[in-house]
Design a protein around this motif. Structure first.
Motif, mmCIF file in Angstrom:
data_model
loop_
_atom_site.group_PDB
_atom_site.id
_atom_site.type_symbol
_atom_site.label_atom_id
_atom_site.label_comp_id
_atom_site.label_asym_id
_atom_site.label_seq_id
_atom_site.Cartn_x
_atom_site.Cartn_y
_atom_site.Cartn_z
ATOM 1 N N GLU A 1 0.851 -1.315 0.002
ATOM 2 C CA GLU A 1 0.148 -0.071 -0.145
ATOM 3 C C GLU A 1 0.948 1.347 -0.054
ATOM 4 O O GLU A 1 0.622 2.245 -0.782
ATOM 5 N N GLY B 1 -1.566 -6.596 -7.955
ATOM 6 C CA GLY B 1 -2.904 -6.306 -8.041
ATOM 7 C C GLY B 1 -3.660 -7.449 -7.957
ATOM 8 O O GLY B 1 -5.136 -7.400 -8.094
ATOM 9 N N SER C 1 -15.927 -7.485 -1.462
ATOM 10 C CA SER C 1 -15.595 -6.227 -2.059
ATOM 11 C C SER C 1 -17.135 -5.346 -2.325
ATOM 12 O O SER C 1 -18.198 -6.113 -2.099
ATOM 13 N N SER D 1 -12.368 -2.968 -1.782
ATOM 14 C CA SER D 1 -11.727 -3.430 -3.062
ATOM 15 C C SER D 1 -11.327 -4.792 -2.604
ATOM 16 O O SER D 1 -11.013 -5.167 -1.700
ATOM 17 N N GLU E 1 -5.137 -1.220 -2.374
ATOM 18 C CA GLU E 1 -5.434 0.138 -2.963
ATOM 19 C C GLU E 1 -4.625 1.076 -2.243
ATOM 20 O O GLU E 1 -4.139 0.962 -1.092
ATOM 21 N N PRO E 2 -3.848 2.127 -2.868
ATOM 22 C CA PRO E 2 -4.190 2.366 -4.392
ATOM 23 C C PRO E 2 -3.379 1.257 -5.198
ATOM 24 O O PRO E 2 -2.224 1.010 -4.769
ATOM 25 N N HIS E 3 -3.804 1.104 -6.460
ATOM 26 C CA HIS E 3 -2.937 0.279 -7.452
ATOM 27 C C HIS E 3 -2.240 1.030 -8.248
ATOM 28 O O HIS E 3 -2.691 2.089 -8.929
#
Length: 347
Positions: A93, A149, A156, A166, A170-172
């Motif tokens: 992350e 990912g 989710s 998700s 995240e973020p990816h």
């Protein structure tokens, strides 16, 4: 002067980010200024060592985040982050966040194995799970999946009015997986890096095989070739099999007489460890290279390990001053790099 076997394509540097425990901010600020200078000099990359419970950078991710906001072009890496100290999901992350903030300039280098001096910190680091923590290659494989990912759970979707969840980290950051590096010192770890889609960081420490002559350069060259073969044969490869070499080089072209004396004393003090294998695994250290850029280029041109690479991250000595680093980096960028066929990058 001897002509290098091939021109150097990418030039970086590596720093430990040393600081005074009574004034740690000044040392961290110095590191950021050195990274800014590196960009101004045209270096391709700046790499941070990772140190825990020492007087060097313990949070390179935070330092890279700060550096990303003070630079525009230079790539930022870790060499290396020992995963034994990390939660792979949380690290994924943090790195993705900084990669996005930097515009895709982060190059995370990692290693596996139990934390250094684990017996002195295990109950504080993993109070409930010290005996069952897995420090094997499985840890780095988990980390790579999170960065790529891959799904980490089935849950989710939306919950309530605003909460949305998700299945992946995240973020990816879509390009980050191809910029993962593995710090390898043995033939087995170099092959494993290639098989698992990592780039290879080869430093100034290697572990020879039982059947090998204890020659650092020859051992390093064999590991690099084995890595590249593994990349070529791996269906899982997600990168181009980049390799970076990290020797300690100290050019003295613009150094003062006092600096030259200190540099030579530093190298002489560390030289005995390079004369024979060290420890039960026969660890080999590369000698530090000190002298004019022309002299260092001559030595690198006949170094079997250097002949296998077209990018380097030369390591800055641990205990020098800010002014020393400015002189060394300036000489590397303006004299040694060009002598090796490298050209500085512009904006």
């Amino acid at each position: 002067m001897t002509t290098p076997a091939s021109s150097l394509r990418r030039l970086g540097f590596l720093t430990i980010g040393l600081f005074d425990p009574d004034d740690p901010r000044a040392g961290h600020e110095s590191t950021l200024e050195i990274i800014e200078l590196g960009e101004q000099l045209g270096f391709d990359s700046a790499w941070l060592r990772h140190r825990h419970l020492q007087f060097g950078i313990s949070s390179p991710v935070a330092v890279m985040a700060a550096a990303s906001q003070r630079t525009q072009r230079i790539e930022l890496g870790t060499a290396v982050t020992p995963l034994g100290w990390e939660n792979p999901l949380r690290l994924a992350e943090d790195l993705a966040t900084v990669d996005l903030l930097s515009g895709g300039r982060v190059n995370p280098g990692v290693s596996v194995g139990a934390p250094m001096h684990y017996d002195t910190v295990r109950e504080e680091l993993y109070p409930q799970s010290a005996d069952v923590e897995d420090f094997s290659k499985a840890r780095v494989e988990r980390f790579a999946r999170f960065v790529a990912g891959d799904s980490v759970r089935e849950f989710s979707g939306k919950q309530g009015v605003v909460e949305e969840f998700s299945q992946r980290v995240e973020p990816h950051s879509s390009g980050l997986r191809s910029r993962l590096w593995y710090g390898a010192g043995s033939l087995d770890s170099a092959v494993r890096a290639g098989e698992n889609g990592f780039n290879l960081l080869s430093s100034n420490v290697v572990f020879p095989e039982a059947d090998e002559v204890p020659d650092f350069a020859a051992v390093q060259a064999r590991q690099i070739r084995a890595f590249r073969q593994a990349v070529a044969e791996s269906a899982a490869s997600v990168n181009l099999g980049r390799v970076s070499q990290g020797l300690v080089v100290i050019p003295t072209d613009s150094a003062s007489p006092e600096q030259k004396r200190r540099y030579e004393d530093y190298v002489a003090e560390r030289l005995p460890r390079t004369r024979e294998p060290q420890g039960p695994r026969g660890m080999l250290f590369a000698p530090d290279l000190v002298g004019t850029s022309e002299q260092i280029a001559e030595q690198l041109a006949v170094h079997a390990g250097f002949q296998e690479v077209d990018e380097v991250a030369f390591a800055l000595p641990f205990s020098f001053s800010h002014e020393d680093y400015v002189q060394i980096l300036t000489d590397i960028a303006t004299r040694l790099g060009p002598a090796l066929g490298w050209s500085p990058r512009s904006e």
